[in-house]
Design a protein around this motif. Structure first.
Motif, PDB file in Angstrom:
ATOM      1  N   ASP A   1      38.453 -12.196  40.215  1.00  0.00           N
ATOM      2  CA  ASP A   1      39.946 -13.069  40.673  1.00  0.00           C
ATOM      3  C   ASP A   1      39.349 -14.229  41.589  1.00  0.00           C
ATOM      4  O   ASP A   1      39.454 -15.518  42.208  1.00  0.00           O
ATOM      5  CB  ASP A   1      40.525 -12.066  42.602  1.00  0.00           C
ATOM      6  CG  ASP A   1      40.538 -11.470  42.707  1.00  0.00           C
ATOM      7  OD1 ASP A   1      41.369 -11.063  41.567  1.00  0.00           O
ATOM      8  OD2 ASP A   1      40.148 -10.390  43.688  1.00  0.00           O
ATOM      9  N   SER A   2      38.051 -15.039  40.887  1.00  0.00           N
ATOM     10  CA  SER A   2      37.409 -16.178  41.172  1.00  0.00           C
ATOM     11  C   SER A   2      37.108 -16.652  42.218  1.00  0.00           C
ATOM     12  O   SER A   2      37.462 -17.044  42.513  1.00  0.00           O
ATOM     13  CB  SER A   2      38.284 -16.890  40.174  1.00  0.00           C
ATOM     14  OG  SER A   2      39.062 -16.939  39.106  1.00  0.00           O
ATOM     15  N   GLU A   3      36.475 -15.070  42.977  1.00  0.00           N
ATOM     16  CA  GLU A   3      36.416 -16.064  44.384  1.00  0.00           C
ATOM     17  C   GLU A   3      34.636 -15.818  44.272  1.00  0.00           C
ATOM     18  O   GLU A   3      34.067 -15.673  46.402  1.00  0.00           O
ATOM     19  CB  GLU A   3      37.161 -14.490  44.958  1.00  0.00           C
ATOM     20  CG  GLU A   3      38.413 -14.771  45.340  1.00  0.00           C
ATOM     21  CD  GLU A   3      39.479 -15.804  47.130  1.00  0.00           C
ATOM     22  OE1 GLU A   3      38.417 -16.390  47.222  1.00  0.00           O
ATOM     23  OE2 GLU A   3      40.459 -15.412  46.588  1.00  0.00           O
ATOM     24  N   ILE A   4      34.004 -16.092  44.085  1.00  0.00           N
ATOM     25  CA  ILE A   4      32.670 -16.127  43.602  1.00  0.00           C
ATOM     26  C   ILE A   4      32.005 -17.298  43.122  1.00  0.00           C
ATOM     27  O   ILE A   4      32.591 -17.671  41.606  1.00  0.00           O
ATOM     28  CB  ILE A   4      32.105 -14.325  43.300  1.00  0.00           C
ATOM     29  CG1 ILE A   4      31.894 -14.367  42.027  1.00  0.00           C
ATOM     30  CG2 ILE A   4      31.748 -13.729  44.692  1.00  0.00           C
ATOM     31  CD1 ILE A   4      31.283 -13.747  41.770  1.00  0.00           C
ATOM     32  N   ALA A   5      30.897 -18.188  43.518  1.00  0.00           N
ATOM     33  CA  ALA A   5      30.696 -19.221  42.481  1.00  0.00           C
ATOM     34  C   ALA A   5      29.120 -18.976  42.903  1.00  0.00           C
ATOM     35  O   ALA A   5      28.215 -18.330  43.414  1.00  0.00           O
ATOM     36  CB  ALA A   5      31.384 -20.819  43.582  1.00  0.00           C
ATOM     37  N   GLY A   6      28.518 -19.752  41.909  1.00  0.00           N
ATOM     38  CA  GLY A   6      27.190 -20.036  42.292  1.00  0.00           C
ATOM     39  C   GLY A   6      26.421 -19.185  41.894  1.00  0.00           C
ATOM     40  O   GLY A   6      26.519 -18.357  40.529  1.00  0.00           O
ATOM     41  N   ALA A   7      25.185 -18.195  42.443  1.00  0.00           N
ATOM     42  CA  ALA A   7      24.590 -17.169  41.893  1.00  0.00           C
ATOM     43  C   ALA A   7      24.989 -16.450  41.676  1.00  0.00           C
ATOM     44  O   ALA A   7      24.873 -15.947  40.624  1.00  0.00           O
ATOM     45  CB  ALA A   7      23.532 -17.805  42.493  1.00  0.00           C
ATOM     46  N   ASN A   8      25.528 -15.966  42.761  1.00  0.00           N
ATOM     47  CA  ASN A   8      26.281 -14.877  42.628  1.00  0.00           C
ATOM     48  C   ASN A   8      27.544 -14.824  41.428  1.00  0.00           C
ATOM     49  O   ASN A   8      27.255 -13.563  40.516  1.00  0.00           O
ATOM     50  CB  ASN A   8      26.937 -14.006  43.591  1.00  0.00           C
ATOM     51  CG  ASN A   8      26.818 -14.123  44.668  1.00  0.00           C
ATOM     52  OD1 ASN A   8      25.490 -12.718  44.515  1.00  0.00           O
ATOM     53  ND2 ASN A   8      27.155 -14.273  46.301  1.00  0.00           N
ATOM     54  N   ARG A   9      27.737 -15.071  41.022  1.00  0.00           N
ATOM     55  CA  ARG A   9      29.194 -15.849  39.322  1.00  0.00           C
ATOM     56  C   ARG A   9      27.953 -15.552  38.350  1.00  0.00           C
ATOM     57  O   ARG A   9      28.409 -14.739  38.020  1.00  0.00           O
ATOM     58  CB  ARG A   9      29.642 -16.990  39.602  1.00  0.00           C
ATOM     59  CG  ARG A   9      30.934 -17.397  38.468  1.00  0.00           C
ATOM     60  CD  ARG A   9      31.626 -18.659  38.582  1.00  0.00           C
ATOM     61  NE  ARG A   9      32.474 -18.327  37.548  1.00  0.00           N
ATOM     62  CZ  ARG A   9      33.413 -17.952  36.935  1.00  0.00           C
ATOM     63  NH1 ARG A   9      34.067 -17.022  38.470  1.00  0.00           N
ATOM     64  NH2 ARG A   9      34.807 -17.781  36.710  1.00  0.00           N
ATOM     65  N   ARG A  10      26.477 -16.777  38.740  1.00  0.00           N
ATOM     66  CA  ARG A  10      25.866 -16.472  37.231  1.00  0.00           C
ATOM     67  C   ARG A  10      25.044 -15.429  37.180  1.00  0.00           C
ATOM     68  O   ARG A  10      24.742 -14.536  35.661  1.00  0.00           O
ATOM     69  CB  ARG A  10      24.792 -17.317  37.658  1.00  0.00           C
ATOM     70  CG  ARG A  10      25.628 -18.660  37.279  1.00  0.00           C
ATOM     71  CD  ARG A  10      24.134 -19.929  37.486  1.00  0.00           C
ATOM     72  NE  ARG A  10      23.413 -19.889  38.233  1.00  0.00           N
ATOM     73  CZ  ARG A  10      24.116 -20.429  39.335  1.00  0.00           C
ATOM     74  NH1 ARG A  10      24.247 -21.203  38.938  1.00  0.00           N
ATOM     75  NH2 ARG A  10      22.680 -20.726  40.269  1.00  0.00           N
ATOM     76  N   ARG A  11      24.850 -14.063  38.410  1.00  0.00           N
ATOM     77  CA  ARG A  11      24.634 -12.836  38.802  1.00  0.00           C
ATOM     78  C   ARG A  11      25.882 -11.659  37.621  1.00  0.00           C
ATOM     79  O   ARG A  11      25.160 -11.226  36.695  1.00  0.00           O
ATOM     80  CB  ARG A  11      23.545 -11.919  39.675  1.00  0.00           C
ATOM     81  CG  ARG A  11      23.031 -13.115  40.177  1.00  0.00           C
ATOM     82  CD  ARG A  11      22.103 -12.701  41.076  1.00  0.00           C
ATOM     83  NE  ARG A  11      21.678 -13.697  42.352  1.00  0.00           N
ATOM     84  CZ  ARG A  11      21.171 -14.129  43.337  1.00  0.00           C
ATOM     85  NH1 ARG A  11      22.464 -13.619  43.722  1.00  0.00           N
ATOM     86  NH2 ARG A  11      20.449 -14.373  43.282  1.00  0.00           N
ATOM     87  N   VAL A  12      26.716 -12.182  37.942  1.00  0.00           N
ATOM     88  CA  VAL A  12      27.963 -10.841  37.456  1.00  0.00           C
ATOM     89  C   VAL A  12      27.750 -11.992  35.919  1.00  0.00           C
ATOM     90  O   VAL A  12      27.964 -10.584  34.993  1.00  0.00           O
ATOM     91  CB  VAL A  12      28.914 -11.281  38.099  1.00  0.00           C
ATOM     92  CG1 VAL A  12      30.010 -10.693  37.255  1.00  0.00           C
ATOM     93  CG2 VAL A  12      28.784 -11.093  39.715  1.00  0.00           C
ATOM     94  N   GLN A  13      27.828 -12.879  34.875  1.00  0.00           N
ATOM     95  CA  GLN A  13      27.950 -13.044  34.035  1.00  0.00           C
ATOM     96  C   GLN A  13      26.876 -12.866  33.791  1.00  0.00           C
ATOM     97  O   GLN A  13      27.049 -12.125  31.957  1.00  0.00           O
ATOM     98  CB  GLN A  13      28.271 -14.586  33.553  1.00  0.00           C
ATOM     99  CG  GLN A  13      29.564 -14.430  34.279  1.00  0.00           C
ATOM    100  CD  GLN A  13      29.682 -16.666  34.727  1.00  0.00           C
ATOM    101  OE1 GLN A  13      28.180 -17.290  34.713  1.00  0.00           O
ATOM    102  NE2 GLN A  13      30.712 -17.365  34.270  1.00  0.00           N
TER     103      GLN A  13
END
Lengths: 191, 485
Positions: free
Chosen positions: B178-190
């Motif tokens: 949902d594009s509801e996380i950013a930064g480190a969390n987003r990079r981790r998921v990616q």
């Protein structure tokens, strides 16, 4: 809140019903659709819409503008939906049963949505709607607000009056529920 | 004895794993065979060399991270949603004795219940022994670097392990979608999505469910719905004196009508009694009844029908009608359209030739109620309690003999009060206090044709003794039964 909305609210508070119509007009289809997806029946949705709008009108005086107007509207609409006792039961046929070749009798469903009395399993939309109707109400609410109404987590949290973490968690569980129910169709690639 | 079997037996002998009988037999063979003795000595040298190798220590930082992550995972008990990779890591740590006592106890509980986990622990122990058996040659730097990199990434992409985060990874995945996380969390998921096909599959499933939901048809609010809301509000709020409405053609409530309603708010309702009482009494006799609201000026059709209708009145003759010249509000549009009645109930349409249905449509609507006698009595009681209306059965106007009796009564009153009565009926029905639903539908010329044919409408029905006042409206109730009373 937009200046126009503020003016319309002031007009409503002075007793102008026509202003109320103008105030609600931008949202009425979305609110109705939300109610429809929550209760699964157009007549019930229409009835609840009327009830909700009367609550909205009467509650305008207490609206302080702390939240955006449309989240305030959604909150009232969903509260009405949550307290609604369905006069017609939602279908209880499981999606898994459909995947095995069964059909669903929609005889009591909205005829405008169900032109026939049965729905073949290949009708993806019907299957998704059925799965949506089957999942618990709290999950259905976040799914409707997010995936159908395309609201942000923050807005959903405000509407449901829960922390964002709860929205995230409910949404995840809701999608897991949907995914589990629709797994046969996902596997087949029909969804 | 084959060479493989021989080596296996000799190894077991060295490890003290043979039974006494086997041991005696092997020792006898060793005495007889120089080759066997030579092989045993070679094995002994290997075992000695291996056992004297120094232990290969895990880099301190990695060990610390893994240990911290495991502790973060364990305090609340082993989560059922722990992934296979995480579980493997946990079992490896246990096999190498890197868990504290509490964590070890929890792992041992799992081992009791799972042969698979026990097998994994045995496997990790064998690997550890093999590693210890390696030559003392240092690991090539590039290999060490690669290994450390993979270990770090493994920890990095599992926030629940690496950071002790409370959110399960799946929730992060949902939020990522949902594009509801950013930064480190987003990079981790990616990073996880790059590494982990399972995560990609889950995300794909979520994505398809979301797309499916977003494409189901949207339902728009029916066109008349908002008008119905406004009507409800008007009837409730005006009667409660809470609002002063302004004219709005969209809601089909005339400004004069509203002004009259507002000005008449505090007046007595008594003068509505005459017509309403007749209506309600007739209702009590009917299984099905229909209310039509007519304009104050009788339509040509209504006049025509009235002239043809023989008079038969149970009630005392009322005074001649007082025609109010005040323009009627267009109440017709204020009633929501609903499905029309079945045409085959409406009889022969031949007589429609002389009737212009379109001229009627603008001034007549009907509200059809299917009520039991009990419903009607309950409604009457409700009206009495809320409107303080007396009902006078003597004013009943009854139709002539007919297979489909029609009863016509005229109400003459303030629009707000008339509207209140009608809305109250609908409201009672909506609340489920009446046995059946209230349906409202457009008038059909066919029904009027039926009335015409059966001479069911009488001129006296339009007579009322009610006083008139400015702003009052005239309402003709046509009550029709589909069955004989």
């Amino acid at each position: 809140m937009q200046a126009k909305e503020e003016q319309l609210i002031r007009d409503c508070l002075s007793g102008r019903l026509d202003a109320f119509a103008d105030l609600i007009a931008p949202y009425q289809d979305r609110l109705y659709n939300t109610l429809y997806r929550m209760v699964g029946h157009s007549e019930d949705a229409a009835e609840l819409f009327q009830e909700a709008m009367i609550r909205v009108f009467r509650g305008l005086r207490s609206y302080q503008g702390d939240s955006s107007f449309y989240t305030w509207l959604y909150r009232i609409v969903l509260n009405v939906a949550f307290t609604h006792r369905r006069r017609r039961r939602l279908r209880t046929v499981s999606v898994e049963a459909l995947a095995d070749g069964g059909t669903v009798d929609f005889a009591d469903e909205d005829v405008s949505m169900r032109p026939g009395r049965t729905l073949e399993i290949e009708e993806t939309r019907g299957v998704i709607e059925l799965a949506l109707a089957e999942i618990p109400e709290v999950y259905r609410a976040v799914l409707v607000l997010k995936d159908i109404e395309d609201l942000k987590y923050e807005e959903i949290a405000e509407i449901l009056d829960v922390p964002i973490g709860t929205v995230r968690s409910r949404l995840h569980r809701a999608r897991c529920e949907m995914k589990n129910r629709l797994q046969p169709y996902l596997d087949r690639g029909t969804i | 004895m084959g060479s493989l079997l021989r080596r296996t037996v000799l190894t077991a002998y060295l490890d003290g794993e043979l039974s006494q009988a086997q041991q005696r037999r092997l020792e006898a063979a060793l005495e007889r065979s120089a080759t066997l003795r030579s092989q045993l000595e070679a094995l002994q040298r290997v075992v000695h060399a291996v056992s004297n190798l120094p232990e290969a220590a895990l880099p301190a930082s990695v060990a610390e991270s893994v240990s911290a992550a495991l502790h973060a995972k364990l305090p609340g008990g082993l989560d059922s949603d722990i992934s296979p990779e995480e579980m493997d890591l946990l079992l490896a740590a246990y096999a190498q004795g890197e868990l504290d006592e509490a964590s070890s106890v929890q792992v041992e509980r799992m081992l009791l219940n799972s042969a698979e986990y026990r097998g994994a622990v045995r496997s990790h122990r064998r690997i550890a022994r093999a590693i210890r058996a390696f030559d003392q040659r240092p690991m090539p730097p590039e290999v060490l670097s690669l290994l450390l990199d993979r270990l770090h990434r493994l920890i990095e992409i599992r926030p629940a392990l690496a950071r002790g985060a409370k959110r399960p990874f799946g929730e992060l995945l949902t939020a990522y979608l949902d594009s509801e996380i950013a930064g480190a969390n987003r990079r981790r998921v990616q990073a996880c999505l790059v590494e982990n096909p399972c995560a990609r599959k889950v995300l794909d499933g979520f994505s398809r469910v979301r797309d499916g939901l977003s494409h189901i048809p949207r339902k728009s609010a029916p066109a008349a719905l908002m008008n119905a809301v406004l009507r409800d509000l008007a009837s409730h709020e005006i009667s409660a004196g809470r609002i002063e409405m302004e004219a709005n053609p969209e809601i089909a409530i005339d400004a004069d009508w509203v002004a009259a309603a507002a000005s008449a708010r505090n007046r007595s309702h008594g003068w509505l009694t005459l017509g309403l009482s007749a209506a309600c009494v007739v209702l009590a006799m009917l299984g099905v009844w229909t209310i039509q609201i007519l304009a104050p000026e009788p339509s040509p059709v209504a006049t025509s029908l009235a002239k043809k209708t023989p008079a038969k009145i149970n009630a005392p003759q009322a005074p001649p009608p007082i025609i109010d010249e005040t323009p009627l509000p267009d109440l017709a549009d204020a009633l929501p359209p609903v499905a029309t009645a079945p045409m085959d109930d409406m009889g022969d349409l031949d007589e429609l030739a002389a009737i212009d249905p379109t001229s009627l449509a603008s001034e007549i609507h009907e509200m059809q109620l299917t009520l039991s006698a009990d419903d009607v009595h309950r409604a009457v009681r409700e009206f009495k309690s809320t409107l303080d209306i007396d009902f006078n059965p003597d004013t009943t106007v009854e139709a002539a003999q007919s297979s489909q009796p029609v009863f016509v009564v005229e109400l003459h009153g303030e629009p707000s009060e008339v509207s209140l009565v009608l809305n109250q009926l609908r409201e009672m029905s909506r609340r489920g206090e009446l046995m059946n639903q209230v349906g409202i539908r457009k008038p059909t010329a066919a029904m009027l044709a039926t009335m015409h044919r059966e001479n069911a409408v009488k001129p006296e029905s339009s007579v009322t003794a009610s006083p008139t006042s400015k702003g009052a409206i005239r309402v003709l109730l046509v009550l029709q039964s589909k069955t004989k009373p």
